[in-house]
Design a protein around this motif. Structure first.
Motif, PDB file in Angstrom:
ATOM      1  N   ASP A  40      43.935  57.371  30.469  1.00 44.07           N
ATOM      2  CA  ASP A  40      44.404  57.678  31.820  1.00 44.07           C
ATOM      3  C   ASP A  40      43.607  56.829  32.813  1.00 44.07           C
ATOM      4  O   ASP A  40      42.431  57.105  33.077  1.00 44.07           O
ATOM      5  N   TRP A  41      44.252  55.795  33.350  1.00 41.51           N
ATOM      6  CA  TRP A  41      43.550  54.869  34.244  1.00 41.51           C
ATOM      7  C   TRP A  41      43.195  55.491  35.588  1.00 41.51           C
ATOM      8  O   TRP A  41      42.420  54.916  36.349  1.00 41.51           O
ATOM      9  N   THR A  42      43.751  56.672  35.871  1.00 42.43           N
ATOM     10  CA  THR A  42      43.400  57.346  37.131  1.00 42.43           C
ATOM     11  C   THR A  42      42.172  58.235  36.962  1.00 42.43           C
ATOM     12  O   THR A  42      41.723  58.848  37.928  1.00 42.43           O
ATOM     13  N   ASP A  43      41.633  58.315  35.754  1.00 36.03           N
ATOM     14  CA  ASP A  43      40.462  59.139  35.457  1.00 36.03           C
ATOM     15  C   ASP A  43      39.220  58.250  35.472  1.00 36.03           C
ATOM     16  O   ASP A  43      39.029  57.409  34.583  1.00 36.03           O
ATOM     17  N   PHE A  44      38.365  58.426  36.474  1.00 36.06           N
ATOM     18  CA  PHE A  44      37.165  57.599  36.588  1.00 36.06           C
ATOM     19  C   PHE A  44      36.286  57.701  35.345  1.00 36.06           C
ATOM     20  O   PHE A  44      35.737  56.705  34.864  1.00 36.06           O
ATOM     21  N   ASN A  45      36.143  58.904  34.793  1.00 36.11           N
ATOM     22  CA  ASN A  45      35.297  59.081  33.613  1.00 36.11           C
ATOM     23  C   ASN A  45      35.826  58.282  32.422  1.00 36.11           C
ATOM     24  O   ASN A  45      35.047  57.745  31.626  1.00 36.11           O
ATOM     25  N   ALA A  46      37.149  58.184  32.320  1.00 38.11           N
ATOM     26  CA  ALA A  46      37.745  57.422  31.217  1.00 38.11           C
ATOM     27  C   ALA A  46      37.504  55.928  31.390  1.00 38.11           C
ATOM     28  O   ALA A  46      37.137  55.227  30.425  1.00 38.11           O
ATOM     29  N   THR A  47      37.703  55.427  32.603  1.00 38.29           N
ATOM     30  CA  THR A  47      37.502  53.990  32.816  1.00 38.29           C
ATOM     31  C   THR A  47      36.030  53.617  32.696  1.00 38.29           C
ATOM     32  O   THR A  47      35.695  52.550  32.171  1.00 38.29           O
ATOM     33  N   ARG A  48      35.136  54.485  33.151  1.00 30.42           N
ATOM     34  CA  ARG A  48      33.704  54.209  33.017  1.00 30.42           C
ATOM     35  C   ARG A  48      33.297  54.181  31.543  1.00 30.42           C
ATOM     36  O   ARG A  48      32.548  53.304  31.114  1.00 30.42           O
ATOM     37  N   ILE A  67      26.608  53.737  34.908  1.00 24.17           N
ATOM     38  CA  ILE A  67      26.553  53.859  36.368  1.00 24.17           C
ATOM     39  C   ILE A  67      26.759  55.319  36.739  1.00 24.17           C
ATOM     40  O   ILE A  67      27.421  56.071  36.008  1.00 24.17           O
ATOM     41  N   PRO A  68      26.224  55.752  37.868  1.00 30.14           N
ATOM     42  CA  PRO A  68      26.428  57.146  38.298  1.00 30.14           C
ATOM     43  C   PRO A  68      27.836  57.367  38.821  1.00 30.14           C
ATOM     44  O   PRO A  68      28.580  56.417  39.092  1.00 30.14           O
ATOM     45  N   ASP A  69      28.192  58.621  38.987  1.00 28.42           N
ATOM     46  CA  ASP A  69      29.533  58.986  39.470  1.00 28.42           C
ATOM     47  C   ASP A  69      29.823  58.321  40.812  1.00 28.42           C
ATOM     48  O   ASP A  69      28.954  58.222  41.686  1.00 28.42           O
ATOM     49  N   GLY A  70      31.077  57.902  40.960  1.00 23.61           N
ATOM     50  CA  GLY A  70      31.549  57.395  42.245  1.00 23.61           C
ATOM     51  C   GLY A  70      31.284  55.930  42.518  1.00 23.61           C
ATOM     52  O   GLY A  70      31.829  55.365  43.469  1.00 23.61           O
TER      53      GLY A  70
END
Length: 491
Positions: free
Chosen positions: A52-60, A77-80
């Motif tokens: 899911d490319w809209t999920d930051f945790n997945a792309t990170r 890297i940290p969140d955000g």
């Protein structure tokens, strides 16, 4: 390094040396090797693994496992914070590798075998220094000004002791934020013209002085930037770099940065937003490069909008860049452009391949004063060639000048004329052996169009020239001389 010219409409692919060019990331394989990545992988109806490319945790997590699996790098890297895509960032690294290996400008001195780069705004991810050092053994200085960026960039470097000595993280001094520089264009129109721009195919061939009307600078570009210093004030006295690179803040507002609902790569205001957007930021890099000039062999930046690319190219010619090159980076449905320039004297003459084959060329002289006639232009053409020792005869009845240049005279012109372009162009040595050049015969004619406008045509009077592009270079230099003499504001 050259590449085959793309046909119009053909989709750009990843760089041929990119690890992912023929082998895109295998999500299923990565999920089987990294238990932390497996929860983010699912299978679509056709059985293909996806995330899911809209999920930051997945792309990170994808970026983390790609860097570890394919590059042997530890990273987080940290969140955000802005999360880079590894294939796209690798494209930029390999393009710079092409620039450094090309012979358009002089090679680096023998005592500096390791390339040294400067990453503007390296961020928490420090992706370019990590990739450049691991893939190619390059040295880097990565700059930034926020505490979180500096802390995590340092952590990412120290987490990779096998390359940590190659990378320096440098704090930008915020005590003297950058302010609008003085007007750099003290001689308006002196430099640059985009005579063969193919922006639909992601390449630009830019040659000669005097920018045309359709590429004039936007009046507001570069104004209003008051952020941290970029190069001037960060680069130390006496430092020399082979290149700088930058993933600039593309947007003017954080709302604009969040308009793409199909991806989630994070990004803070400091990373994504700049008053004036990428145009203002990159214009400041250009202005800094004018001051630093040959402290860098190549200045480069990524560009997010094709319309900005055109304007920035015009700006580069205004400030006297000797070479400008562009490329296109593609990652999925996202397109970015690469912009590179240099102030070093070109060691090669570059002529667009389709122009090099021409035996006739023309240009318009617009904005002439009432007292300037076609005969005045013809006299100047005759004098120009005679002053270089060529045979030049004016025929006032037919409004033309017949010219014969010796091989030595052709070579002399090549040595004094600087051209610029892309890898798709024909290179002409700045010291072309005279025995490879024949005497050249050409005819220059002048035609009245409307009051104040004349058409100047050049015709090569022989079928074959051993060195392609020589006629093109000679005619373009004549164009520069006539425009400088007769057009107001181009002196």
């Amino acid at each position: 390094m050259g590449s085959k010219k793309r046909k119009r409409g053909e989709r750009v692919t990843t760089h041929p040396r990119n690890k992912y060019s023929d082998n895109p990331p295998d999500f299923s394989l990565l999920a089987s090797k990294y238990s932390t990545f497996a929860p983010y992988v699912f299978y679509s109806g056709d059985g293909r693994p996806r995330i899911d490319w809209t999920d930051f945790n997945a792309t990170r997590e994808l970026t983390r496992v790609l860097l570890h699996h394919d590059h042997g790098l530890n990273w987080w890297i940290p969140d955000g914070q802005l999360c880079p895509t590894v294939p796209n960032r690798s494209n930029y690294i390999h393009w710079i590798e092409d620039l450094l290996s090309s012979d358009i400008i002089p090679k680096v001195q023998a005592d500096r075998n390791t390339a040294k780069g400067f990453d503007i705004g390296t961020g928490t991810n420090c992706i370019y220094p990590l990739l450049g050092a691991s893939l190619l053994g390059w040295k880097f200085v990565g700059s930034d000004f926020t505490d979180v960026a500096l802390e995590w960039a340092e952590k990412n470097v120290k987490s990779n002791p096998h390359i940590s000595e190659l990378i320096e993280i440098r704090r930008v001094n915020m005590e003297n934020p950058a302010s609008s520089s003085e007007e750099l264009n003290d001689e308006p129109g002196k430099y640059g013209q985009c005579t063969d721009a193919d922006f639909d195919n992601g390449k630009a061939v830019v040659i000669g002085p005097s920018p045309p009307a359709h590429l004039q600078m936007h009046s507001g570009i570069g104004k209003g930037y008051g952020g941290p210093p970029i190069l001037v004030g960060v680069v130390k006295d006496g430092e020399k770099f082979d290149f700088c690179m930058c993933n600039p803040p593309f947007f003017e507002t954080i709302e604009e940065a969040g308009l793409n609902p199909k991806t989630s790569c994070g990004g803070t205001v400091q990373e994504m937003v700049c008053p004036g957007g990428e145009s203002a930021f990159i214009t400041r890099i250009i202005e800094d490069s004018v001051q630093l000039r040959q402290s860098f062999r190549w200045y480069t930046s990524m560009v997010g909008r094709k319309t900005n690319l055109k304007v920035l190219i015009s700006k580069l010619w205004e400030v006297g860049a000797t070479i400008v090159k562009t490329t296109e980076f593609v990652q999925g449905q996202t397109c970015r452009w690469g912009l590179a320039w240099s102030f070093l004297p070109a060691s090669k003459k570059i002529v667009p391949s389709h122009v090099a084959e021409k035996n006739n060329m023309s240009f318009m002289l617009e904005g002439l004063q009432r007292h300037q006639s076609a005969f005045d232009i013809l006299q100047s053409v005759e004098s120009y060639f005679r002053n270089m020792g060529a045979s030049s005869k004016l025929d006032s009845a037919s409004f033309k000048v017949d010219v014969t240049l010796s091989a030595e005279q052709c070579n002399s012109i090549l040595k004094t004329q600087t051209q610029n372009g892309t890898d798709q162009d024909i290179l002409i040595s700045a010291n072309c052996p005279s025995d490879k050049l024949n005497d050249m015969r050409l005819c220059v004619s002048v035609f009245q169009q409307i009051p104040g406008t004349l058409l100047v045509k050049g015709l090569l009077l022989q079928k074959e020239i051993p060195v392609p592009g020589v006629f093109c270079v000679i005619f373009q230099q004549l164009q520069e001389v006539l425009k400088s003499k007769f057009i107001v504001g181009i002196r």
